[in-house]
Design an enzyme around this catalytic site. Structure first.
Site, PDB file in Angstrom:
ATOM      1  CB  CYS A 244       3.071  -1.712  -6.759  1.00  0.00           C
ATOM      2  SG  CYS A 244       2.297  -1.739  -5.138  1.00  0.00           S
ATOM      3  CG  ASP A 245       2.753  -3.619 -10.247  1.00  0.00           C
ATOM      4  OD1 ASP A 245       3.911  -3.565  -9.787  1.00  0.00           O
ATOM      5  OD2 ASP A 245       1.934  -4.495  -9.937  1.00  0.00           O
TER       6      ASP A 245
ATOM      7  CB  CYS B 182      -0.520  -2.557  -6.107  1.00  0.00           C
ATOM      8  SG  CYS B 182       0.313  -1.203  -5.279  1.00  0.00           S
TER       9      CYS B 182
HETATM   10  C1  FAD Z   1       1.330  -8.064  -6.409  1.00  0.00           C
HETATM   11  C2  FAD Z   1       1.757  -7.022  -5.408  1.00  0.00           C
HETATM   12  C3  FAD Z   1       2.765  -6.132  -5.749  1.00  0.00           C
HETATM   13  C4  FAD Z   1       3.187  -5.171  -4.843  1.00  0.00           C
HETATM   14  N1  FAD Z   1       4.196  -4.328  -5.217  1.00  0.00           N
HETATM   15  C5  FAD Z   1       4.640  -3.399  -4.345  1.00  0.00           C
HETATM   16  C6  FAD Z   1       5.688  -2.502  -4.711  1.00  0.00           C
HETATM   17  O1  FAD Z   1       6.206  -2.546  -5.840  1.00  0.00           O
HETATM   18  N2  FAD Z   1       6.087  -1.590  -3.791  1.00  0.00           N
HETATM   19  C7  FAD Z   1       5.529  -1.496  -2.547  1.00  0.00           C
HETATM   20  O2  FAD Z   1       5.958  -0.664  -1.741  1.00  0.00           O
HETATM   21  N3  FAD Z   1       4.517  -2.306  -2.179  1.00  0.00           N
HETATM   22  C8  FAD Z   1       4.056  -3.258  -3.048  1.00  0.00           C
HETATM   23  N4  FAD Z   1       3.009  -4.066  -2.704  1.00  0.00           N
HETATM   24  C9  FAD Z   1       2.383  -3.873  -1.372  1.00  0.00           C
HETATM   25  C10 FAD Z   1       3.270  -4.547  -0.301  1.00  0.00           C
HETATM   26  O3  FAD Z   1       3.550  -5.866  -0.704  1.00  0.00           O
HETATM   27  C11 FAD Z   1       2.563  -4.520   1.052  1.00  0.00           C
HETATM   28  O4  FAD Z   1       2.252  -3.191   1.398  1.00  0.00           O
HETATM   29  C12 FAD Z   1       3.457  -5.129   2.133  1.00  0.00           C
HETATM   30  O5  FAD Z   1       3.821  -6.446   1.788  1.00  0.00           O
HETATM   31  C13 FAD Z   1       2.755  -5.140   3.480  1.00  0.00           C
HETATM   32  O6  FAD Z   1       3.571  -5.796   4.381  1.00  0.00           O
HETATM   33  P1  FAD Z   1       2.978  -6.489   5.693  1.00  0.00           P
HETATM   34  O7  FAD Z   1       4.138  -7.093   6.386  1.00  0.00           O
HETATM   35  O8  FAD Z   1       2.125  -5.538   6.416  1.00  0.00           O
HETATM   36  O9  FAD Z   1       1.968  -7.615   5.175  1.00  0.00           O
HETATM   37  P2  FAD Z   1       2.147  -8.845   4.186  1.00  0.00           P
HETATM   38  O10 FAD Z   1       3.211  -8.610   3.199  1.00  0.00           O
HETATM   39  O11 FAD Z   1       0.762  -9.127   3.717  1.00  0.00           O
HETATM   40  O12 FAD Z   1       2.633 -10.029   5.147  1.00  0.00           O
HETATM   41  C14 FAD Z   1       1.770 -10.587   6.090  1.00  0.00           C
HETATM   42  C15 FAD Z   1       2.225 -12.006   6.386  1.00  0.00           C
HETATM   43  O13 FAD Z   1       1.456 -12.510   7.475  1.00  0.00           O
HETATM   44  C16 FAD Z   1       1.142 -13.878   7.217  1.00  0.00           C
HETATM   45  N5  FAD Z   1      -0.065 -14.218   7.964  1.00  0.00           N
HETATM   46  C17 FAD Z   1      -1.342 -13.771   7.765  1.00  0.00           C
HETATM   47  N6  FAD Z   1      -2.167 -14.299   8.657  1.00  0.00           N
HETATM   48  C18 FAD Z   1      -1.424 -15.113   9.463  1.00  0.00           C
HETATM   49  C19 FAD Z   1      -1.739 -15.935  10.575  1.00  0.00           C
HETATM   50  N7  FAD Z   1      -2.978 -16.020  11.075  1.00  0.00           N
HETATM   51  N8  FAD Z   1      -0.732 -16.650  11.149  1.00  0.00           N
HETATM   52  C20 FAD Z   1       0.542 -16.567  10.667  1.00  0.00           C
HETATM   53  N9  FAD Z   1       0.891 -15.788   9.609  1.00  0.00           N
HETATM   54  C21 FAD Z   1      -0.079 -15.072   9.027  1.00  0.00           C
HETATM   55  C22 FAD Z   1       0.932 -13.920   5.711  1.00  0.00           C
HETATM   56  O14 FAD Z   1       1.091 -15.232   5.213  1.00  0.00           O
HETATM   57  C23 FAD Z   1       2.003 -12.960   5.227  1.00  0.00           C
HETATM   58  O15 FAD Z   1       3.219 -13.613   4.933  1.00  0.00           O
HETATM   59  C24 FAD Z   1       2.570  -5.059  -3.576  1.00  0.00           C
HETATM   60  C25 FAD Z   1       1.549  -5.946  -3.225  1.00  0.00           C
HETATM   61  C26 FAD Z   1       1.146  -6.933  -4.128  1.00  0.00           C
HETATM   62  C27 FAD Z   1       0.052  -7.896  -3.748  1.00  0.00           C
END
Ligand code: FAD
Length: 309
Positions: free
Chosen positions: A138-139, A135
């Site tokens: 992000c980084d 990302c």
């Molecule tokens: C390495 C990295 C660094 C990042 N750094 C930043 C940053 O500095 N700033 C920023 O704003 N964003 C950052 N991001 C992006 C940010 O993490 C995401 O935009 C954010 O986490 C999205 O949130 P979410 O809740 O939609 O999904 P997610 O964080 O993906 O959470 C989804 C959850 O659902 C669970 N899940 C999936 N399928 C199922 C299922 N069938 N049953 C039960 N549970 C399930 C998963 O295990 C997960 O815990 C980064 C991403 C990564 C990978």
């Protein structure tokens, strides 16, 4: 089948799911959040978050998500460890299958997120967060005045290369073909940019590094020959993202890439089922937008339940 009829069942415990859970439990709706791994989502894999408001100087990803969890506990959000494999629309009640057990809820919020596609090469995982990133938004700012590389050739890779050129001393765009797949306007900007150098007909076959982090990449021809080292301190992988909505194919409307299609208020193609965060088709996938989505989905779910009576 469990006896409880929940008002809201949230699938996924990342920033979107925890925010939705905070809002619904605070609104005294009977809520259950189901997470298949540890609570916190993708943010648990990042060391420092610098662009989430309210934390000048940045905050560790796991610490930020611990605060989200504590905040949800304050309002009594019920959580369950398990993987959701199915969703059935029974009209005013939805049935959700978690590890073979059926749960019933009057509404469902899907916040299962997305996962960046990995290169699958040696040392990629070992140096994730220590030079390997998925990302640039992000980084990117952590890589000031140092050379970095990007793997990819589509619009995302091109946009990330342009973004990184603001910080890095040099940006190598490594692509397995001899031309980009990105749109013409992006290609023209990349090819004209003094800090960006394209490395054609090349694949990254290994990440090299030491205690300080990434120090270089081993490049090779697509057939595996002509191995050489490219000295960089960062690798940004931009070869696509996989939304975690495969178990909903044929149930909810998804786009060609597998993202859940919603309206601006997070409603999906099934009344009473909402989607929030990275799993939803939208322009920016970040913590701030996941949190915004989670709040909207929760409030719109609450209105939906009010109307159901
Ligand atoms: C390495 C990295 C660094 C990042 N750094 C930043 C940053 O500095 N700033 C920023 O704003 N964003 C950052 N991001 C992006 C940010 O993490 C995401 O935009 C954010 O986490 C999205 O949130 P979410 O809740 O939609 O999904 P997610 O964080 O993906 O959470 C989804 C959850 O659902 C669970 N899940 C999936 N399928 C199922 C299922 N069938 N049953 C039960 N549970 C399930 C998963 O295990 C997960 O815990 C980064 C991403 C990564 C990978």
């Amino acid at each position: 089948m469990t006896d409880t009829l929940y008002d809201v069942l949230i699938i996924g415990g990342g920033p979107a799911g925890l925010t939705a859970g905070l809002y619904t439990s605070r609104a005294k709706l009977k809520s259950l959040l189901v997470e298949r791994m540890i609570l916190g989502g993708q943010v648990m894999t990042t060391t420092k978050v610098e662009n989430y408001p309210g934390f000048p100087g940045g905050i560790d990803g796991p610490e930020l998500m611990m605060r989200f969890q504590e905040h949800c506990q304050e309002f009594g959000l019920e959580t369950l460890s398990g993987e959701v494999a199915g969703l059935r629309d029974l009209g005013t009640v939805k049935e959700v299958t978690v590890d073979g057990q059926r749960f019933r809820a009057r509404s469902v919020i899907v916040t299962t997120g997305a996962e960046p596609r990995k290169l699958g090469i040696p040392n990629e995982a070992a140096f994730t967060g220590r030079g390997v990133s998925y990302c640039a938004t992000c980084d990117g700012a952590f890589f000031r005045n140092v050379p970095v590389a990007i793997a990819g050739g589509g619009d995302t890779a091109a946009e990330e290369a342009l973004f990184l050129s603001r910080f890095a001393s040099k940006v190598y765009l490594v692509h397995r073909r001899d031309r980009l797949r990105a749109t013409k306007v992006l290609q023209d900007r990349i090819l004209a940019h003094e800090k960006i150098e394209t490395v054609w007909n090349s694949v990254i076959s290994e990440v090299v590094g030491d205690q300080s982090g990434v120090t270089g990449l081993v490049l090779a021809d697509p057939e595996g020959g002509n191995r050489r080292t490219l000295e960089v301190t960062g690798l940004f992988v931009a070869i696509g993202v996989v939304p975690k909505a495969h178990f909903l194919a044929g149930i909810l409307d998804l786009d060609a890439e597998g993202y859940i299609l919603t309206d601006a208020e997070c409603r999906t193609s099934i009344p009473g089922v909402f989607a929030a965060g990275d799993v939803r088709k939208k322009i920016l996938k970040q913590i701030a937008t996941a949190v915004g989505d989670g709040a909207i989905a929760a409030i719109v779910a609450e209105k939906y339940l009010d109307e159901l009576g």
